[in-house]
Design an enzyme around this catalytic site. Structure first.
Site, PDB file in Angstrom:
ATOM      1  N   THR A 185       0.837  -0.975  -0.053  1.00  0.00           N
ATOM      2  CA  THR A 185       0.118   0.001  -0.022  1.00  0.00           C
ATOM      3  C   THR A 185       0.683   1.358   0.030  1.00  0.00           C
ATOM      4  O   THR A 185       0.079   2.614   0.359  1.00  0.00           O
ATOM      5  CB  THR A 185      -1.046   0.333   1.171  1.00  0.00           C
ATOM      6  OG1 THR A 185      -0.377  -0.369   3.064  1.00  0.00           O
ATOM      7  CG2 THR A 185      -1.903  -1.423   1.237  1.00  0.00           C
ATOM      8  N   LYS A 186       2.361   0.545  -0.111  1.00  0.00           N
ATOM      9  CA  LYS A 186       2.907   2.594   0.094  1.00  0.00           C
ATOM     10  C   LYS A 186       3.082   3.050  -1.959  1.00  0.00           C
ATOM     11  O   LYS A 186       2.681   2.691  -2.984  1.00  0.00           O
ATOM     12  CB  LYS A 186       4.480   1.929   0.340  1.00  0.00           C
ATOM     13  CG  LYS A 186       4.449   1.362   1.504  1.00  0.00           C
ATOM     14  CD  LYS A 186       4.330   2.402   3.060  1.00  0.00           C
ATOM     15  CE  LYS A 186       4.487   1.902   4.264  1.00  0.00           C
ATOM     16  NZ  LYS A 186       4.387   0.708   4.732  1.00  0.00           N
ATOM     17  N   ASN A 187       3.700   4.021  -1.491  1.00  0.00           N
ATOM     18  CA  ASN A 187       3.501   4.845  -2.411  1.00  0.00           C
ATOM     19  C   ASN A 187       4.387   4.194  -3.655  1.00  0.00           C
ATOM     20  O   ASN A 187       4.101   4.425  -4.781  1.00  0.00           O
ATOM     21  CB  ASN A 187       4.054   6.422  -2.617  1.00  0.00           C
ATOM     22  CG  ASN A 187       3.624   7.340  -2.018  1.00  0.00           C
ATOM     23  OD1 ASN A 187       2.338   6.934  -0.685  1.00  0.00           O
ATOM     24  ND2 ASN A 187       3.665   8.278  -1.432  1.00  0.00           N
TER      25      ASN A 187
END
Length: 365
Positions: A185-187
């Site tokens: 879910t990180k950038n």
């Protein structure tokens, strides 16, 4: 729609053809752990942190833990951390035998407040560990000056802040080490993984030893280490994601501008002077105990959202201490924050819908 998957999810990880083909290429190569893809990923990620040495590991938590180990922080030491963060921030400190000391946050940025941090520094304090929460950089200019006055190490938890910066200086370049996460879910992601950045060649060497059972050459163990290596499959996926990170970041920032302009009746995310916010999360505040009701109303309208974090670390079971001084801004934020969809796959119609519905649900009653 309650109980169903929201039609606009809170997060939408990207796994495209390029990532799949990269993973297959590695699997067919037979070089699958700590090989050429990892080396290439480290070199390419270095461009994001002004050419600092990069050491790839298997998670952001491992990055934090190994950095503390490499800095010699352990039993008898204290590390100042914010309580308003994911538990991994404090867990890493405990895992090396040190003790996290919680300080309050700046209510505008949700990052470690330098004044609050200064108030909890004591004779056992060894380091400051600010978190660049939600993709907004912590006040590193003030925190590094504070650390210098007290002879403390600075370790950046940049797990949510790929590409964030203060002025022209990217996060991950202020402390002795910076730690990034590549959770889905990180950038940007690598399915799972982490990266440590440092400008100290000797520290970089120790980190490489620590992640690989204490050895640089096979069976020539120099120190006691761990197995926290990154796989080449993860690195290959990370390399493809890294190529797209600049465009994704600009899309997140553009999405934030749209939401800023359209949301009414609620405070939108603050951006400090000179800060480059990369919007891992776009977080509004819902006061007066209405946050959970607003989140439920949005869910019924098919809009996903999330609370990061409903329980501050100092209120989690492993860290309870009735004698600890209160953290009022931390507790207030935990009761009010709500993160809205901001991912780069959102279209204008979706952004308008998010802004309209959260303004209606969360506006002053």
């Amino acid at each position: 729609m309650s109980g169903t998957i929201p039609s606009i999810p809170a997060a939408r990880p990207v796994i495209g053809t390029a990532e799949i083909e990269a993973a297959v290429r590695v699997l067919r190569s037979g070089r699958v752990v700590q090989g050429p893809e990892v080396a290439a990923f480290e070199e390419e990620f270095s461009d994001l942190v002004d050419g600092r040495a990069c050491i790839a590991v298997n998670s952001g938590t491992s990055a934090l833990q190994l950095s503390l180990m490499a800095l010699g922080i352990g039993p008898g030491d204290e590390v100042v951390v914010p309580s308003f963060s994911f538990a991994a921030t404090a867990n890493a400190v405990r895992l090396v035998g040190a003790e996290p000391v919680f300080a309050d946050i700046d209510p505008r940025t949700y990052c470690l407040d330098p004044v609050a941090a200064a108030s909890v520094i004591g004779p056992r304090t060894a380091a400051l560990m600010p978190v660049h929460l939600y993709g907004h950089p912590a006040a590193m200019d003030r925190l590094t000056r504070l650390a210098e006055r007290h002879g403390l190490a600075v370790l950046e938890d940049a797990c949510q802040a790929h590409g964030a910066a203060l002025g022209a200086r990217p996060v991950g370049t202020f402390g002795l080490a910076g730690c990034f996460s590549f959770y889905p879910t990180k950038n940007m992601h690598a399915l799972e993984g982490g990266m440590i950045t440092t400008g100290d060649p000797q520290l970089a060497r120790i980190l490489r030893l620590l992640r690989n059972q204490g050895m640089e050459q096979r069976y020539a163990n120099e120190i006691v280490g761990a197995n926290m290596r990154m796989t080449d499959v993860a690195a290959a996926i990370g390399r493809e994601q890294l190529k797209q990170l600049p465009a994704w970041t600009e899309r997140r920032r553009a999405n934030a501008k749209v939401l800023d302009s359209l949301i009414h009746g609620l405070p939108v995310p603050h951006v400090a002077d000179g800060a480059r916010h990369v919007y891992h999360q776009y977080t509004v505040r819902i006061p007066d105990g209405r946050r959970d009701a607003v989140q439920q109303e949005l869910e019924q309208k098919g809009i996903g959202s999330a609370v990061y974090y409903p329980t501050p670390i100092h209120r989690l079971t492993p860290y309870l201490d009735p004698g600890r001084p209160p953290l009022p801004e931390t507790d207030r934020a935990a009761a009010e924050v709500l993160s809205l969809p901001i991912h780069p796959t959102l279209g204008q119609t979706e952004l308008e819908r998010i802004a309209r519905d959260v303004s209606i649900a969360g506006g002053a009653r």
